[in-house]
Scaffold this motif. Structure first.
Motif, mmCIF file in Angstrom:
data_model
loop_
_atom_site.group_PDB
_atom_site.id
_atom_site.type_symbol
_atom_site.label_atom_id
_atom_site.label_comp_id
_atom_site.label_asym_id
_atom_site.label_seq_id
_atom_site.Cartn_x
_atom_site.Cartn_y
_atom_site.Cartn_z
ATOM 1 N N GLU A 327 28.777 44.131 34.845
ATOM 2 C CA GLU A 327 28.650 45.031 35.998
ATOM 3 C C GLU A 327 29.573 44.641 37.152
ATOM 4 N N LYS A 328 29.943 43.357 37.216
ATOM 5 C CA LYS A 328 30.756 42.885 38.344
ATOM 6 C C LYS A 328 32.197 42.579 37.959
ATOM 7 N N LEU A 329 32.551 42.817 36.700
ATOM 8 C CA LEU A 329 33.863 42.416 36.211
ATOM 9 C C LEU A 329 34.990 43.059 37.021
ATOM 10 N N PHE A 330 34.876 44.357 37.263
ATOM 11 C CA PHE A 330 35.927 45.047 38.019
ATOM 12 C C PHE A 330 35.967 44.541 39.462
ATOM 13 N N GLU A 331 34.794 44.373 40.069
ATOM 14 C CA GLU A 331 34.730 43.886 41.450
ATOM 15 C C GLU A 331 35.372 42.509 41.562
ATOM 16 N N HIS A 332 35.076 41.641 40.594
ATOM 17 C CA HIS A 332 35.654 40.295 40.591
ATOM 18 C C HIS A 332 37.168 40.322 40.403
ATOM 19 N N GLY A 333 37.667 41.342 39.709
ATOM 20 C CA GLY A 333 39.091 41.392 39.388
ATOM 21 C C GLY A 333 39.931 42.193 40.370
ATOM 22 N N LYS A 334 39.326 42.695 41.453
ATOM 23 C CA LYS A 334 40.063 43.585 42.374
ATOM 24 C C LYS A 334 41.297 42.924 42.973
ATOM 25 N N LEU A 335 41.170 41.667 43.414
ATOM 26 C CA LEU A 335 42.310 40.983 44.027
ATOM 27 C C LEU A 335 43.415 40.776 42.995
#
Length: 730
Positions: A327-335
């Motif tokens: 669920e957080k993979l995209f959020e974690h990869g934003k930078l």
């Protein structure tokens, strides 16, 4: 198998099949309904692709390959592929395995269904073909009786490796052995093997997993279940695939949010060493980066290599992290994604990278591709990332691969727009995606397809501009869409239509430049519009008009280059303007003037190619400049010089065509170079034998081009002319 898992697997399948390349996809199943359900889902979700069934039972190798030959680019579903593994069918199996290269060259799309109990026979019966598999999927429906119920654990819902725990344990050992014996340079195969190993290890219960490895030495994550706390970074090469998923999960529970986010970053990158310097560059502004990495190494979740200060995360840890942080993979990869977008930014038109060298861009594109493979989400940033990857491959000459990512860019843009049709930025993004597809199909010689995409681009751009006439970005987008329509109609031989679109482009570009004279993009756009008008008037025989437009084009490009001498796009534009002026003066009989312009052109292109040899457009332009010098020196009677330049042109165009045979521009360029050499040997050396050979080579290439792109007026004209020349030489 739950519905979400079923859909997730099918999404992976659809994503793979959208790529135009060879596919050998293996689908394990434990129920006959799997074949029906997969078939129906594909027909709904890939409506533009033809799907056919091929049964292999009772057929010879020639019968099977004959049907595959007829299939072309269709998706071929083989429901009984494991029939080949019966002992009496050994000859067919051997033949398919030995002739795997034939299947790859045909770029077939094979979906092979295999019963779970026969999965383990794949690497035994067809080892070479199996090594080329592009995807393995497991569709195991829930059965009335559990085959191996495990307390506290859901049913194992993968058929990979077999249908029982002992079979899966044996597959784990076999995969480990194969990884240890595989060619380390074959990264695609290694990645596939490690991914399978990760899936098996995650699904095996703790007891069986530990028994499967009871003879192995302890890894960074200790076998006892206790996590060894390291006082400093270990200098260790991680034995990939050795960690227990349960122990990985236990280690992850000890992590803070920032450490979980870093592990997600590793899950988005390829399973290969990444240096500290690279991580620092990819994650700018990350506080306590070294401390976070140390914690992950202490927990045994990544390995540190002192020799090059790099870190490795195994496929097993990656897979566990992807599932845990789904669920957080995209959020974690934003930078990470934002940085890759910035690093792959480029100059419009020529694709030259603004923030990376070509070798750096290759690495960043590799990382970006890994991100797109891992995250399935319709997001604006992911769409931009797909476009950046497409541009990288286009700039470096791989048009087929560029098309894959521009199609992905289009898919994401379309999903975003359909979800929010009132969002004008999404609509504009969709328009741009049509333009990218048009550019790529044009480079591949598919002019009718290109024209359709350009018309869709122009339609959307016009709608946006009419609603927001004060928005200069939208006005410029409409001007560019007219330019693309002009180019395509010109290539199709519709010069009057082309001229109309070029005049519309020039009108909008002139309005933009007059209002914003300091905007270099608008100034360059106006210069290009003058070039296009010059090309069209030249083709219509209006040489005086053409010369006026080319002089305006050259004047603006010279002003831009003198103001920004480090800008390679303006340098490239100025060189092209010299070529156009040289060509026009040559046609007007001003040979000395033409030679001066061609010399200036060549000087600039030699510098560009020397500085950026990976940019195929610079190499192609240099070849053209040699062609022009050859023609001019031939006209002036400098025959030795002329021959040297013609041969240099032929050498470069041959290299381009051999490296990128799908690029019709390079193929046409090679045909032209053969024809020029043929004319030289016939007219200047009176060597008809050599001339005939060269004309025949040109004819072969143009015949292929006309067959592949029958609507291209230039190819038809060139083929007709070379046929006339050969007929007169008989």
């Amino acid at each position: 198998m739950n519905e979400s898992r079923f859909t997730e697997e099918l999404d992976l399948l659809a994503k793979a099949l959208r790529q135009h390349s060879f596919h050998f996809i293996i689908i394990g199943y434990n129920h006959p309904d799997v074949y029906r359900d997969v078939s129906e889902w594909l027909r709904v979700h890939l409506p533009g692709r033809a799907i056919q069934e091929l049964t292999v039972s009772g057929k010879s190798y020639r019968e099977i390959t004959g049907e595959l030959e007829d299939a072309g680019q269709n998706i071929v579903m083989i429901p009984d592929f494991d029939w080949l593994f019966n002992p009496e069918n050994e000859p067919v199996c051997v033949a398919l395995n030995q002739r795997r290269d034939y299947l790859v060259r045909r770029e077939l799309n094979l979906l092979c269904f295999i019963q779970a109990s026969k999965f383990k026979l794949l690497p035994v019966k067809i080892p070479d073909l199996w090594s080329l598999r592009s995807l393995e999927l497991d569709f195991a429906y829930a059965l009335k009786e559990e085959k191996f119920p495990i307390a506290g654990k859901a049913n194992i819902d993968s058929s990979l490796g077999g249908s029982t725990i002992p079979e899966k344990e044996a597959e784990v050992r076999r995969l480990k052995y194969q990884i240890s014996k595989s060619d380390k340079s074959n990264t695609a195969l290694l990645q596939a093997l490690k991914s399978q190993l990760a899936t098996l290890q995650i699904e095996l219960p703790p007891r069986q997993e530990s028994e499967a490895f009871e003879k192995d030495e302890p890894s960074v994550v200790q076998k006892t279940g206790r996590i060894k706390i390291l006082p400093e970074f270990l200098d260790v090469s991680l034995d990939l695939g050795r960690e227990s998923p349960e122990k990985i999960l236990a280690a992850m529970k000890e992590l803070e949010e920032e450490e979980k986010a870093m592990l997600s970053v590793f899950a988005l990158l390829p399973a290969e060493p990444v240096t500290y310097t690279t991580l620092d560059e990819l994650l700018p502004g990350t506080e306590n980066l070294e401390k976070i990495l140390l914690k992950l190494a202490q927990q045994g979740l990544i390995a540190y290599h002192k020799k090059d200060a790099s870190f490795t995360c195994s496929p097993v840890v990656q897979e566990v992290s992807r599932r845990q942080n789904r669920e957080k993979l995209f959020e974690h990869g934003k930078l990470l994604i934002a940085t890759l977008i910035e690093k792959l930014d480029y100059e419009p038109g020529i694709g030259h990278f603004l923030n990376a060298t070509y070798s750096e861009a290759a690495l960043f594109a590799h990382y970006a591709e890994s991100n797109l493979r891992t995250i399935s989400k319709a997001d604006n940033q992911l769409a931009i990332l797909a476009e950046r990857i497409g541009n990288f491959h286009k700039t470096t000459g791989n048009i087929d691969k560029a098309l894959i990512f521009f199609e992905e860019y289009f898919r994401l843009r379309k999903e975003l727009y359909e979800a929010d049709p009132q969002n004008v930025e999404f609509k504009n993004g969709l328009a741009i995606s049509y333009s990218k597809l048009g550019n790529t199909h044009s480079a591949l010689g598919n002019l009718d397809k290109a024209l359709t995409f350009y018309e869709q681009d122009a339609q959307l751009s016009k709608e946006i501009y009419e609603v927001y006439p004060q928005n200069v970005e939208f006005k410029n987008g409409l001007a560019i869409s007219y330019e693309k329509l002009g180019e395509t109609h010109s290539a199709l031989g519709n010069l009057d239509k082309a001229l109309t679109f070029y005049e519309q482009d020039a009108q909008l570009s002139k309005e933009l430049y007059e209002v914003y004279p300091q905007n270099v993009e608008f100034k360059n756009g106006l210069a290009i519009s003058y070039e296009k008008l010059g090309v069209t008037h030249s083709a219509l025989g209006n040489l005086d008009k053409a010369l006026t437009f080319y002089e305006d084009f050259s004047r603006l490009e010279k002003e831009l280059f003198e103001a920004y001498p480090q800008n390679v796009s303006f340098k490239n534009g100025l060189a092209i303007s010299y070529e156009k002026l040289g060509g026009t003066h040559s046609a007007l009989g001003n040979i000395d003037k033409a030679l001066t312009f061609f010399n200036d052109e060549t000087r600039l292109f030699e510098k560009l190619y020397e500085a950026y040899p990976q940019n195929v457009s610079f190499k192609n332009n240099l070849a053209i400049s040699y062609e022009k010098l050859g023609e001019t020196h031939s006209s002036l009677g400098n025959l030795d010089k002329a021959l040297t330049f013609f041969e240099q042109d032929a050498q470069l165009t041959k290299e381009l065509y051999e490296d990128y045979p799908q690029n019709v521009s390079f193929k046409n360029g090679l045909a032209i170079s053969y024809a020029n050499l043929g004319l030289f040997h016939r007219d200047k050396r009176s060597d008809n034998a050599t001339a005939r050979t060269l004309f025949e080579q040109a004819k072969t290439l143009w015949a292929q081009l006309v067959a592949d792109s029958p609507s291209n007026a230039e190819f038809q004209k060139n083929l007709s002319q070379v046929n006339d020349v050969l007929e007169k030489m008989q």
